[in-house]
Every structure is written in C-alpha cells, then in structure tokens.
Design a protein around this motif. Structure first.
Motif, PDB file in Angstrom:
ATOM      1  N   ALA A  84       0.832  -1.209   0.000  1.00  0.00           N
ATOM      2  CA  ALA A  84       0.000   0.000   0.000  1.00  0.00           C
ATOM      3  C   ALA A  84       0.864   1.255   0.000  1.00  0.00           C
ATOM      4  CB  ALA A  84      -0.933  -0.005   1.208  1.00  0.00           C
ATOM      5  N   ALA A  85       1.974   1.221   0.761  1.00  0.00           N
ATOM      6  CA  ALA A  85       2.882   2.368   0.809  1.00  0.00           C
ATOM      7  C   ALA A  85       3.526   2.614  -0.553  1.00  0.00           C
ATOM      8  CB  ALA A  85       3.962   2.136   1.861  1.00  0.00           C
ATOM      9  N   VAL A  86       3.986   1.545  -1.196  1.00  0.00           N
ATOM     10  CA  VAL A  86       4.653   1.681  -2.496  1.00  0.00           C
ATOM     11  C   VAL A  86       3.676   2.165  -3.569  1.00  0.00           C
ATOM     12  CG1 VAL A  86       5.817   0.426  -4.354  1.00  0.00           C
ATOM     13  CG2 VAL A  86       6.425  -0.032  -1.972  1.00  0.00           C
ATOM     14  N   LEU A  87       2.494   1.567  -3.609  1.00  0.00           N
ATOM     15  CA  LEU A  87       1.523   1.933  -4.638  1.00  0.00           C
ATOM     16  C   LEU A  87       1.005   3.356  -4.460  1.00  0.00           C
ATOM     17  CD1 LEU A  87      -0.546  -1.356  -5.036  1.00  0.00           C
ATOM     18  CD2 LEU A  87       1.169  -0.419  -6.583  1.00  0.00           C
ATOM     19  N   THR A  88       0.730   3.731  -3.211  1.00  0.00           N
ATOM     20  CA  THR A  88       0.227   5.087  -2.967  1.00  0.00           C
ATOM     21  C   THR A  88       1.310   6.122  -3.231  1.00  0.00           C
ATOM     22  OG1 THR A  88      -1.117   4.131  -1.187  1.00  0.00           O
ATOM     23  CG2 THR A  88      -1.064   6.524  -1.342  1.00  0.00           C
ATOM     24  N   GLY A  89       2.549   5.781  -2.852  1.00  0.00           N
ATOM     25  CA  GLY A  89       3.651   6.726  -3.018  1.00  0.00           C
ATOM     26  C   GLY A  89       4.146   6.871  -4.446  1.00  0.00           C
ATOM     27  N   SER A  90       4.068   5.794  -5.230  1.00  0.00           N
ATOM     28  CA  SER A  90       4.651   5.845  -6.572  1.00  0.00           C
ATOM     29  C   SER A  90       3.654   5.629  -7.707  1.00  0.00           C
ATOM     30  CB  SER A  90       5.767   4.798  -6.697  1.00  0.00           C
ATOM     31  OG  SER A  90       5.260   3.487  -6.491  1.00  0.00           O
ATOM     32  N   GLY A  91       2.439   5.162  -7.398  1.00  0.00           N
ATOM     33  CA  GLY A  91       1.461   4.872  -8.448  1.00  0.00           C
ATOM     34  C   GLY A  91       1.112   6.074  -9.299  1.00  0.00           C
ATOM     35  N   GLY A 108       5.016  10.186 -21.661  1.00  0.00           N
ATOM     36  CA  GLY A 108       5.954   9.542 -22.574  1.00  0.00           C
ATOM     37  C   GLY A 108       7.345   9.403 -22.007  1.00  0.00           C
ATOM     38  N   ARG A 109       7.443   9.293 -20.671  1.00  0.00           N
ATOM     39  CA  ARG A 109       8.745   9.165 -20.017  1.00  0.00           C
ATOM     40  C   ARG A 109       8.893   7.801 -19.366  1.00  0.00           C
ATOM     41  NH1 ARG A 109       9.652  14.849 -16.711  1.00  0.00           N
ATOM     42  NH2 ARG A 109       9.480  16.268 -18.495  1.00  0.00           N
ATOM     43  N   LYS A 110      10.153   7.405 -19.106  1.00  0.00           N
ATOM     44  CA  LYS A 110      10.383   6.192 -18.333  1.00  0.00           C
ATOM     45  C   LYS A 110       9.977   6.464 -16.888  1.00  0.00           C
ATOM     46  CE  LYS A 110      14.174   3.749 -20.635  1.00  0.00           C
ATOM     47  NZ  LYS A 110      15.577   3.298 -20.465  1.00  0.00           N
ATOM     48  N   PRO A 111       9.109   5.651 -16.286  1.00  0.00           N
ATOM     49  CA  PRO A 111       8.710   5.885 -14.892  1.00  0.00           C
ATOM     50  C   PRO A 111       9.912   5.904 -13.962  1.00  0.00           C
ATOM     51  CG  PRO A 111       7.258   4.284 -15.912  1.00  0.00           C
ATOM     52  CD  PRO A 111       8.386   4.509 -16.882  1.00  0.00           C
ATOM     53  N   LEU A 112       9.959   6.884 -13.071  1.00  0.00           N
ATOM     54  CA  LEU A 112      11.062   7.013 -12.121  1.00  0.00           C
ATOM     55  C   LEU A 112      11.263   5.744 -11.312  1.00  0.00           C
ATOM     56  CD1 LEU A 112      10.633  10.601 -10.613  1.00  0.00           C
ATOM     57  CD2 LEU A 112      12.637   9.723 -11.818  1.00  0.00           C
ATOM     58  N   VAL A 113      10.149   5.109 -10.921  1.00  0.00           N
ATOM     59  CA  VAL A 113      10.233   3.954 -10.034  1.00  0.00           C
ATOM     60  C   VAL A 113      10.904   2.768 -10.709  1.00  0.00           C
ATOM     61  CG1 VAL A 113       7.985   2.982 -10.679  1.00  0.00           C
ATOM     62  CG2 VAL A 113       8.900   2.580  -8.377  1.00  0.00           C
ATOM     63  N   LEU A 114      10.942   2.746 -12.054  1.00  0.00           N
ATOM     64  CA  LEU A 114      11.534   1.620 -12.777  1.00  0.00           C
ATOM     65  C   LEU A 114      12.971   1.890 -13.205  1.00  0.00           C
ATOM     66  CD1 LEU A 114       8.485   0.655 -15.046  1.00  0.00           C
ATOM     67  CD2 LEU A 114       9.122  -0.244 -12.801  1.00  0.00           C
ATOM     68  N   ARG A 115      13.478   3.059 -12.899  1.00  0.00           N
ATOM     69  CA  ARG A 115      14.857   3.374 -13.252  1.00  0.00           C
ATOM     70  C   ARG A 115      15.807   2.840 -12.196  1.00  0.00           C
ATOM     71  NH1 ARG A 115      14.370   9.782 -14.753  1.00  0.00           N
ATOM     72  NH2 ARG A 115      12.738   9.622 -16.326  1.00  0.00           N
ATOM     73  N   ALA A 116      17.094   2.901 -12.507  1.00  0.00           N
ATOM     74  CA  ALA A 116      18.093   2.472 -11.533  1.00  0.00           C
ATOM     75  C   ALA A 116      18.132   3.423 -10.334  1.00  0.00           C
ATOM     76  CB  ALA A 116      19.477   2.414 -12.191  1.00  0.00           C
ATOM     77  N   GLU A 117      17.703   4.675 -10.578  1.00  0.00           N
ATOM     78  CA  GLU A 117      17.679   5.663  -9.499  1.00  0.00           C
ATOM     79  C   GLU A 117      16.755   5.195  -8.377  1.00  0.00           C
ATOM     80  OE1 GLU A 117      15.541   9.735  -9.589  1.00  0.00           O
ATOM     81  OE2 GLU A 117      17.468  10.029 -10.566  1.00  0.00           O
ATOM     82  N   ILE A 118      17.217   5.311  -7.125  1.00  0.00           N
ATOM     83  CA  ILE A 118      16.427   4.814  -5.991  1.00  0.00           C
ATOM     84  C   ILE A 118      15.167   5.661  -5.818  1.00  0.00           C
ATOM     85  CG2 ILE A 118      16.418   4.370  -3.513  1.00  0.00           C
ATOM     86  CD1 ILE A 118      19.420   3.978  -3.659  1.00  0.00           C
ATOM     87  N   TYR A 119      14.007   5.014  -5.737  1.00  0.00           N
ATOM     88  CA  TYR A 119      12.744   5.722  -5.599  1.00  0.00           C
ATOM     89  C   TYR A 119      11.792   4.939  -4.702  1.00  0.00           C
ATOM     90  CZ  TYR A 119       8.685   8.531  -6.981  1.00  0.00           C
ATOM     91  OH  TYR A 119       7.603   9.359  -6.966  1.00  0.00           O
ATOM     92  N   ALA A 120      11.326   3.795  -5.200  1.00  0.00           N
ATOM     93  CA  ALA A 120      10.336   3.019  -4.447  1.00  0.00           C
ATOM     94  C   ALA A 120      10.905   2.449  -3.153  1.00  0.00           C
ATOM     95  CB  ALA A 120       9.785   1.887  -5.320  1.00  0.00           C
ATOM     96  N   VAL A 121      12.226   2.320  -3.071  1.00  0.00           N
ATOM     97  CA  VAL A 121      12.847   1.797  -1.839  1.00  0.00           C
ATOM     98  C   VAL A 121      12.457   2.651  -0.642  1.00  0.00           C
ATOM     99  CG1 VAL A 121      15.049   1.445  -0.637  1.00  0.00           C
ATOM    100  CG2 VAL A 121      14.787   0.692  -3.002  1.00  0.00           C
ATOM    101  N   TRP A 122      12.387   3.960  -0.862  1.00  0.00           N
ATOM    102  CA  TRP A 122      12.048   4.848   0.259  1.00  0.00           C
ATOM    103  C   TRP A 122      10.585   4.675   0.674  1.00  0.00           C
ATOM    104  CZ3 TRP A 122      16.584   4.993   1.416  1.00  0.00           C
ATOM    105  CH2 TRP A 122      17.615   5.423   0.593  1.00  0.00           C
ATOM    106  N   ALA A 123       9.722   4.318  -0.269  1.00  0.00           N
ATOM    107  CA  ALA A 123       8.332   4.017   0.085  1.00  0.00           C
ATOM    108  C   ALA A 123       8.271   2.724   0.907  1.00  0.00           C
ATOM    109  CB  ALA A 123       7.481   3.879  -1.178  1.00  0.00           C
ATOM    110  N   ILE A 124       9.128   1.751   0.564  1.00  0.00           N
ATOM    111  CA  ILE A 124       9.199   0.505   1.339  1.00  0.00           C
ATOM    112  C   ILE A 124       9.658   0.800   2.761  1.00  0.00           C
ATOM    113  CG2 ILE A 124      10.409  -1.708   1.558  1.00  0.00           C
ATOM    114  CD1 ILE A 124      10.538  -1.790  -1.504  1.00  0.00           C
ATOM    115  N   VAL A 125      10.635   1.693   2.898  1.00  0.00           N
ATOM    116  CA  VAL A 125      11.115   2.087   4.231  1.00  0.00           C
ATOM    117  C   VAL A 125       9.974   2.682   5.050  1.00  0.00           C
ATOM    118  CG1 VAL A 125      12.600   3.725   5.471  1.00  0.00           C
ATOM    119  CG2 VAL A 125      13.508   2.448   3.521  1.00  0.00           C
ATOM    120  N   ALA A 126       9.179   3.550   4.417  1.00  0.00           N
ATOM    121  CA  ALA A 126       8.038   4.156   5.107  1.00  0.00           C
ATOM    122  C   ALA A 126       7.034   3.089   5.525  1.00  0.00           C
ATOM    123  CB  ALA A 126       7.367   5.193   4.211  1.00  0.00           C
TER     124      ALA A 126
END
Length: 206
Positions: free
Chosen positions: A122-129, A139-157
């Motif tokens: 729920a945290a990941v989907l609400t934070g990054s969905g 028309g961009r590559k989703p941030l959450v699917l890039r190598a750049e850390i993004y969804a990890v911080w939602a998992i921490v939350a």
C-alpha cells in the motif's frame, strides 16, 4: 489530524509535480490539469483496488480535489521566466509527494488491519502509483523503474509504519522528513540500485 495533513501535503506536491511535467512536455491547459489530477490521485486509486476499498471513495475527497486544482492553477499562472527555474523543483515536489503518500497509504492499510506485506504494498503503490501514471502519460520512463532509488524509500516508510516504529504523530512527521530527505539525496547524488543491461552485454559479445 496527521492523516489529513499528510493527504494535503501529498496532494499539493504531486499535483504541482504533474503540472510541471505537463508544462515541460508543452501540454495545453487541459493537459496540465489532467496530468496533475492523475498524479495526485492515481496512486490512491490503485491502492484502493488492491486492498479492497471501493475506488468511488476517491470522490469523497472533494476538498483535496479543490486543493489540487488551486495548486495547479497557481503554478500555471506563474510568469514564464519564473517557471524556467521551477522546473528544477519538480523532483523536490515529487519527493514530498512520495513521502507523504507512502506514509498515508501505509496508515490506511494498518487501519484496515492488513498484514505487514500489504502495508508495504500500500505504501509503495500510494507513493509511486501516481508518478508512474504521470510518466507514462508524459511519454517518459517511470522514475520507479529506473536504476535511481525511488520506491525503496516508500518501502522504508511502509516498514516503519507497519512495524510500529512510527506510531505517534511526532514520529510520523519525523518519518516524513527522513523519507523525503533520503529521496532528495538519492537524486542529488545519483544513488542507484544495481542494474544489468542486456543491450550492453549483447553489444559487447558481438
């Protein structure tokens, strides 16, 4: 009160983030509003579908829709010269939205007595969905699917809320600040998760 404050922060941050992306892609006024609304409420809609809450519950958030529309209008009316400098703030508002909505989504799942795994989802989907939908529509590559850390911080939350580490308003606000700062640091210093490129390996073997 904490729930409402996080909802407002996340809504404003993601609505502005969506509006900025729409203007970067040179969308018209309607496109700006649509992308901003989708960014602000898309994650909540996906979360509701997966944890068993009617999607129609979103329409009960009339005040938040008004807040989002007001925030997008203010950004749209900014002078062009000012908006050029505002582009760099897109990631900042995205970080605030990610943190606020990830915590809000986790609280939602805890309130419904879901297990820790569901709280994290729920945290990941609400934070990054909402951000995923925004990037796809732009028309961009989703941030959450890039190598750049993004969804990890939602998992921490999600872990902090689900395990009871953040069980009071003060701790929730501290968690909000920590997650937002970690996200800002990750894109500022280009922290990345390990990734493997098949295209690169294929070209080297040819």
């Amino acid at each position: 009160m904490t729930w409402e404050v996080l909802s407002i922060i996340g809504t404003v941050a993601f609505a502005i983030s969506g509006a900025i992306v729409a203007m970067e892609e040179e969308y018209d006024l309607l496109g700006v509003y649509i992308l901003g609304i989708v960014t602000a409420f898309g994650g909540g809609a996906i979360r509701n579908l997966l944890i068993g809450v009617p999607v129609s519950a979103l329409w009960e958030q009339g005040m938040l829709f008004h807040v989002a529309l007001f925030a997008m209008t203010i950004v749209y009316l900014f002078p062009h010269k000012t908006l050029i400098h505002w582009k760099r703030w897109g990631n900042f508002f995205d970080a605030l939205g990610l943190s606020a909505f990830a915590i809000q989504g986790a609280l939602y799942a805890v309130k419904m007595n879901h297990p820790l795994s569901a709280v994290i989802v729920a945290a990941v989907l609400t934070g990054s969905g909402g951000g995923i939908i925004r990037d796809v529509l732009a028309g961009r590559k989703p941030l959450v699917l890039r190598a750049e850390i993004y969804a990890v911080w939602a998992i921490v939350a999600g872990l902090a809320v689900g395990t009871g580490l953040a069980d009071s308003p003060i701790r929730l606000y501290m968690l909000f600040i920590v997650v937002a700062v970690l996200r800002i640091l990750s894109y500022t210093y280009k922290w990345k998760l390990p990734n493997r490129s098949l295209q690169k390996e294929t070209s080297e073997n040819m």
